[in-house]
Enzyme design. Structure first.
Site, PDB file in Angstrom:
ATOM      1  N   ARG A 289      -7.373   7.993  -7.889  1.00  0.00           N
ATOM      2  CA  ARG A 289      -8.821   8.031  -8.121  1.00  0.00           C
ATOM      3  C   ARG A 289      -9.430   9.427  -8.067  1.00  0.00           C
ATOM      4  O   ARG A 289     -10.623   9.568  -7.885  1.00  0.00           O
ATOM      5  CB  ARG A 289      -9.539   7.066  -7.173  1.00  0.00           C
TER       6      ARG A 289
ATOM      7  N   GLY B 189      -2.180  -0.172   1.299  1.00  0.00           N
ATOM      8  CA  GLY B 189      -0.998  -0.964   1.619  1.00  0.00           C
ATOM      9  C   GLY B 189      -1.260  -2.141   2.541  1.00  0.00           C
ATOM     10  O   GLY B 189      -0.319  -2.718   3.078  1.00  0.00           O
TER      11      GLY B 189
ATOM     12  N   ASN C 242      -9.224  -4.732   4.165  1.00  0.00           N
ATOM     13  CA  ASN C 242      -8.998  -6.091   4.653  1.00  0.00           C
ATOM     14  C   ASN C 242      -7.888  -6.169   5.697  1.00  0.00           C
ATOM     15  O   ASN C 242      -7.145  -5.223   5.908  1.00  0.00           O
ATOM     16  CB  ASN C 242      -8.626  -6.995   3.472  1.00  0.00           C
TER      17      ASN C 242
ATOM     18  N   ASP D 106      -9.532 -10.820   1.896  1.00  0.00           N
ATOM     19  CA  ASP D 106      -9.303  -9.515   1.270  1.00  0.00           C
ATOM     20  C   ASP D 106     -10.632  -8.817   0.963  1.00  0.00           C
ATOM     21  O   ASP D 106     -10.764  -8.128  -0.036  1.00  0.00           O
ATOM     22  CB  ASP D 106      -8.453  -9.692  -0.018  1.00  0.00           C
TER      23      ASP D 106
ATOM     24  N   TRP E 277     -13.424  -1.153  -6.674  1.00  0.00           N
ATOM     25  CA  TRP E 277     -13.529   0.307  -6.572  1.00  0.00           C
ATOM     26  C   TRP E 277     -14.325   0.971  -7.708  1.00  0.00           C
ATOM     27  O   TRP E 277     -14.804   2.107  -7.503  1.00  0.00           O
ATOM     28  CB  TRP E 277     -12.130   0.946  -6.479  1.00  0.00           C
TER      29      TRP E 277
ATOM     30  N   CYS F 252       8.574 -10.374  -7.441  1.00  0.00           N
ATOM     31  CA  CYS F 252       8.437  -9.892  -8.818  1.00  0.00           C
ATOM     32  C   CYS F 252       7.040 -10.157  -9.387  1.00  0.00           C
ATOM     33  O   CYS F 252       6.487  -9.346 -10.123  1.00  0.00           O
ATOM     34  CB  CYS F 252       9.483 -10.537  -9.726  1.00  0.00           C
TER      35      CYS F 252
ATOM     36  N   CYS G  20       3.769  -7.861  -9.774  1.00  0.00           N
ATOM     37  CA  CYS G  20       3.572  -6.986 -10.939  1.00  0.00           C
ATOM     38  C   CYS G  20       3.781  -7.735 -12.261  1.00  0.00           C
ATOM     39  O   CYS G  20       2.976  -7.628 -13.168  1.00  0.00           O
ATOM     40  CB  CYS G  20       4.529  -5.806 -10.897  1.00  0.00           C
TER      41      CYS G  20
ATOM     42  N   MET H  13      10.087   0.877 -11.870  1.00  0.00           N
ATOM     43  CA  MET H  13      10.806  -0.327 -11.451  1.00  0.00           C
ATOM     44  C   MET H  13      11.933   0.088 -10.507  1.00  0.00           C
ATOM     45  O   MET H  13      13.011   0.504 -10.943  1.00  0.00           O
ATOM     46  CB  MET H  13      11.357  -1.061 -12.679  1.00  0.00           C
TER      47      MET H  13
HETATM   48  O1  LIG Z   1      -5.870  -3.179   1.140  1.00  0.00           O
HETATM   49  C1  LIG Z   1      -5.336  -2.209   0.571  1.00  0.00           C
HETATM   50  O2  LIG Z   1      -4.640  -1.363   1.162  1.00  0.00           O
HETATM   51  C2  LIG Z   1      -5.601  -2.070  -0.872  1.00  0.00           C
HETATM   52  C3  LIG Z   1      -5.194  -0.960  -1.605  1.00  0.00           C
HETATM   53  C4  LIG Z   1      -5.525  -0.861  -2.970  1.00  0.00           C
HETATM   54  C5  LIG Z   1      -5.052   0.373  -3.650  1.00  0.00           C
HETATM   55  O3  LIG Z   1      -4.572   1.283  -2.923  1.00  0.00           O
HETATM   56  O4  LIG Z   1      -5.115   0.531  -4.848  1.00  0.00           O
HETATM   57  C6  LIG Z   1      -6.282  -1.939  -3.553  1.00  0.00           C
HETATM   58  C7  LIG Z   1      -6.632  -3.017  -2.714  1.00  0.00           C
HETATM   59  N1  LIG Z   1      -6.288  -3.065  -1.424  1.00  0.00           N
HETATM   60  C8  LIG Z   1      -7.400  -4.146  -3.181  1.00  0.00           C
HETATM   61  O5  LIG Z   1      -7.677  -5.067  -2.413  1.00  0.00           O
HETATM   62  C9  LIG Z   1      -7.848  -4.168  -4.520  1.00  0.00           C
HETATM   63  O6  LIG Z   1      -8.551  -5.112  -4.934  1.00  0.00           O
HETATM   64  C10 LIG Z   1      -7.489  -3.090  -5.367  1.00  0.00           C
HETATM   65  C11 LIG Z   1      -7.775  -2.869  -6.710  1.00  0.00           C
HETATM   66  C12 LIG Z   1      -7.170  -1.694  -7.019  1.00  0.00           C
HETATM   67  C13 LIG Z   1      -7.137  -0.988  -8.304  1.00  0.00           C
HETATM   68  O7  LIG Z   1      -6.766   0.182  -8.308  1.00  0.00           O
HETATM   69  O8  LIG Z   1      -7.512  -1.618  -9.326  1.00  0.00           O
HETATM   70  N2  LIG Z   1      -6.551  -1.181  -5.915  1.00  0.00           N
HETATM   71  C14 LIG Z   1      -6.725  -2.019  -4.898  1.00  0.00           C
HETATM   72 CA   LIG Z   2      -6.684  -5.139  -0.217  1.00  0.00          CA
END
Ligand SMILES: O=C(O)c1cc(C(=O)O)c2c(n1)C(=O)C(=O)c1cc(C(=O)O)[nH]c1-2
Ligand SMILES: [Ca+2]
Length: 683
Positions: free
Chosen positions: A115, A176, A253, A298, A386, A609, A612, A650
């Site tokens: 970001r 994470g 979360n 979450d 975000w 799996c 992703c 991967m």
């Molecule tokens: O709880 C976490 O550690 C964590 C990390 C991230 C991340 O690092 O991209 C996301 C989320 N949660 C999350 O809940 C989420 O909806 C999310 C959307 C995205 C994205 O880049 O589109 N990252 C993340």
């Molecule tokens: Ca999260």
């Protein structure tokens, strides 16, 4: 110090950077006025940059908003690569590639995204997917220092967020929580890269590192699953206020998701889903506000935080504003932490309201999925994720990229396993057939509950009244970030590949430009030699890389990373080529298995799996494994166990999966008849 403010209005004509306005550092507000309601329809492409470093890698989401300083534009792409371009011509000056090992994609919940950077005093700061923080010379792109920010390499940490220059330090968190980590933020000396302080957001298995951890521990049960990490990651928003020398950390979360699995017996579980204000020099807490006590959904409070000085209730107030995932818009006094307003900006059913006196939400029965599946608004994607909201000093409104969807939440009976998609619950979008059980999208399916939907809108919010001023027409699910300008305009990209210019007061659409690539990042604006430009990164992915939602242009056209810069009188954008459609083919019979193997393989697929690769009928940024070519079938074990495609992101799973596991997963994927749909969700 120049900060993200540079992205949003500190650039004067002639390329001279003026004093940055820290109040706009996260407001995504541009003070220039050359692009107006009258000429917005003539916006077109000035230049485009699409030379992102990819090597053998697959295309990923682009989430950064560029920063322009002294005529140079700095931004990041996937895999934490930094690009520096001439902001007038687009000519590349340098790139900084931290050469992140492709195996780190396995450690992310939501794509190998980044970001952005922060820039100050001739230094560009970037955090890398593999958990490092680097300082790079702004003129040459040469690395000045690089430090490892990860406290425990046995856990699945990865960094997707931007660091924040905060006085003498630069502050960074990590992600994470879905992967079993314990959240924290670290502050490093800007010059030397030496660790100054570290703030753990949740208690751990060992002794309390600082007083705030001891305080937080009282809000967790004795039986808490410290071994699973706890969550509370600072994965996106960090804001600095030089007036008070406070750094605001937005925390995420819990892990596992359900409170009753994480902290049996209950408790608020500080500092999950909170805004934590800490002293920038010492890292000691000044105040905290928890948006979602007892989080089970979450509901991160990592969304961007806007600092503003506004009149509230007849008084001049220094406020901090946030629209976290949980669907309430919060206005707090940023000096004292006093809650001033908390109103629903979208459909919310997990809580009735927030009591302003106690500051606590009134949590509903409907939110409790410990015994039966429940439909809960908003979804795990949140009412807002975000993609940044913008605050316009011109209109006094906040423009929120809102996600409109509920999820069904249910318990998942398998214990947590590292690197798996198992987080203690299963959440699905009922209005998105690929994820939902039969795609149930009706009032009858969930009696008494608001009808499920799956889309997005741009909502103009009045923070003083706690009411919606206007909403845009519906957009495809997942929103792009927003920018507001002093000429009263609001700009937002969307998943369907359009950049839309709105009138900030009326919500009227002034112009729509089809770029043909899904946009998630927020645009920014700058001026050089008397001309105003708008820059936005395009490239769909992130959490939605698992499956493109209906209306996403990424399902139709090649989804390559692009930075597009617009100006008045620019050209029409070139659309990327159409995507080649890959049909299902009958897999080689020799990889099939018996019913038992298929069942076992399906469960393993769901755990390791599906996070992703998604479901059979879904289409996303990663290969659909039901459509593997015969050669891929033959290389299955080499890919899955040995990791021959690690460069693409991967990683091999030999440390987790046995040969028999891989054989059964393969059997699950090699069924000729429609196989059982695998669990896949959004994390
Ligand atoms: O709880 C976490 O550690 C964590 C990390 C991230 C991340 O690092 O991209 C996301 C989320 N949660 C999350 O809940 C989420 O909806 C999310 C959307 C995205 C994205 O880049 O589109 N990252 C993340
Ligand atoms: Ca999260």
């Amino acid at each position: 110090a120049l900060s993200l403010a540079a992205a949003c209005g500190s650039q004067k004509s002639g390329g001279e950077a003026s004093t940055p306005d820290w109040k706009r550092a996260t407001a995504y507000y541009y003070t220039g006025t050359k692009i107006t309601a009258e000429n917005a329809a003539q916006l077109g492409v000035a230049w485009e940059f699409n030379d992102f470093v990819v090597r053998g890698r697959t295309h990923r989401g682009v989430e950064s908003t560029p920063i322009v300083v002294d005529g140079t534009m700095y931004f990041t792409g996937p895999w934490s690569v930094v690009y520096a371009l001439d902001a007038k011509t687009g000519a590349q000056k340098w790139q900084y590639d931290p050469e992140v090992d492709g195996q780190f994609a396995r450690r992310t919940c939501c794509d190998a995204v980044n970001r952005g950077v922060d820039v100050a005093d001739g230094v560009v700061y970037v955090a890398t997917l593999d958990g490092h923080l680097a300082a790079v010379d702004a003129a040459s792109g040469k690395e000045l220092w690089k430090v490892d920010t990860i406290t425990d390499r046995t856990r699945s940490y990865a960094i997707t967020g931007a660091p924040r220059v905060s006085g003498k330090t630069v502050v960074i968190g990590n992600g994470g929580a879905e992967m079993g980590v314990r959240g924290y933020a670290s502050a490093y000396d800007r010059k030397t890269g030496k660790l100054v302080w570290r703030f753990f957001t949740v208690p751990g298995a060992g002794p309390d590192e600082h007083p705030e951890v001891a305080e937080a521990r009282k809000t967790w049960s004795k039986a808490s699953r410290w071994d699973l990490g706890g969550g509370g990651t600072v994965w996106d928003s960090i804001v600095y206020d030089p007036d008070s020398n406070i750094v605001y950390l937005g925390t995420g979360n819990g892990m596992p998701h359900p409170l009753w699995s994480r902290s049996p017996g209950g408790g608020d579980n500080l500092y999950l889903s909170s805004i934590v204000a800490v002293n920038a020099d010492t890292g000691r807490k000044v105040w905290h506000y928890q948006t979602t006590p007892e989080d089970s959904w979450d509901y991160t409070a990592t969304q961007n935080m806007v600092l503003a000085d506004i009149e509230f209730g007849g008084k001049a107030r220094k406020v901090i504003m946030q629209a976290p995932k949980n669907g309430f818009f919060y206005v707090l006094d940023r000096v004292t932490g006093e809650l001033l307003s908390a109103e629903k900006f979208t459909t919310v059913t997990w809580a009735e309201r927030v009591d302003l006196k106690s500051g606590r939400p009134v949590i509903t029965e409907q939110s409790d999925y410990s015994k039966e599946t429940k439909l809960v608004w908003p979804s795990e994607a949140g009412g807002h994720n975000w993609p940044p909201m913008a605050y316009s000093e011109k209109t006094g409104l906040v423009y929120i990229p809102v996600l409109q969807a509920p999820m069904t939440f249910q318990m998942y009976d398998q214990p947590y396993k590292p690197y798996s998609g198992i987080q203690g619950s299963i959440a699905s979008f009922p209005a998105f057939g690929a994820f939902g059980k039969g795609g149930a999208n009706s009032e009858e399916a969930f009696p008494g509950q608001p009808k499920p939907r799956f889309d997005a809108v741009l909502t103009a919010w009045n923070p003083k009244t706690g009411k919606i001023a206007w909403t845009s027409s519906e957009l495809p699910f997942w929103s792009g970030g927003v920018m507001a300008t002093a000429s009263g305009l609001v700009m937002q990209g969307s998943a369907d590949g359009y950049l839309t210019v709105y009138d900030g007061i009326s919500g009227k659409v002034l112009h729509r430009i089809n770029v043909g690539t899904g946009i998630m990042a927020a645009p920014m604006s700058y001026e050089i030699d008397g001309e105003q430009y708008v820059a936005v990164n395009a490239g769909f992915g992130g959490a939605l890389n698992v499956a493109y939602p209906p209306g996403a242009v990424a399902a139709e056209r090649e989804n390559h990373e692009r930075l597009i810069v617009f100006k008045i009188g620019g050209k029409a954008p070139e659309l990327p080529p159409l995507r080649e459609k890959i049909a299902f083919t009958d897999p080689p019979a020799k990889y099939r298995g018996d019913a038992e193997a298929v069942k076992r393989g399906g469960a393993l697929y769901g755990a390791y799996c599906g996070r992703c690769h998604g479901g059979k009928d879904g289409m996303g940024g990663y290969p659909n494994l039901w459509k593997m070519a015969p050669e891929t079938h033959d290389a299955f074990d080499a890919i899955v166990l040995e990791g021959v495609f690690v460069d693409a992101g991967m990683a091999g799973f030999a440390d987790i999966l046995s040969k028999a596991d891989a054989r059964d997963i393969h059997a699950f994927l090699a069924q000729p008849a429609p196989s059982q749909s695998a669990h896949s969700g959004l994390h």
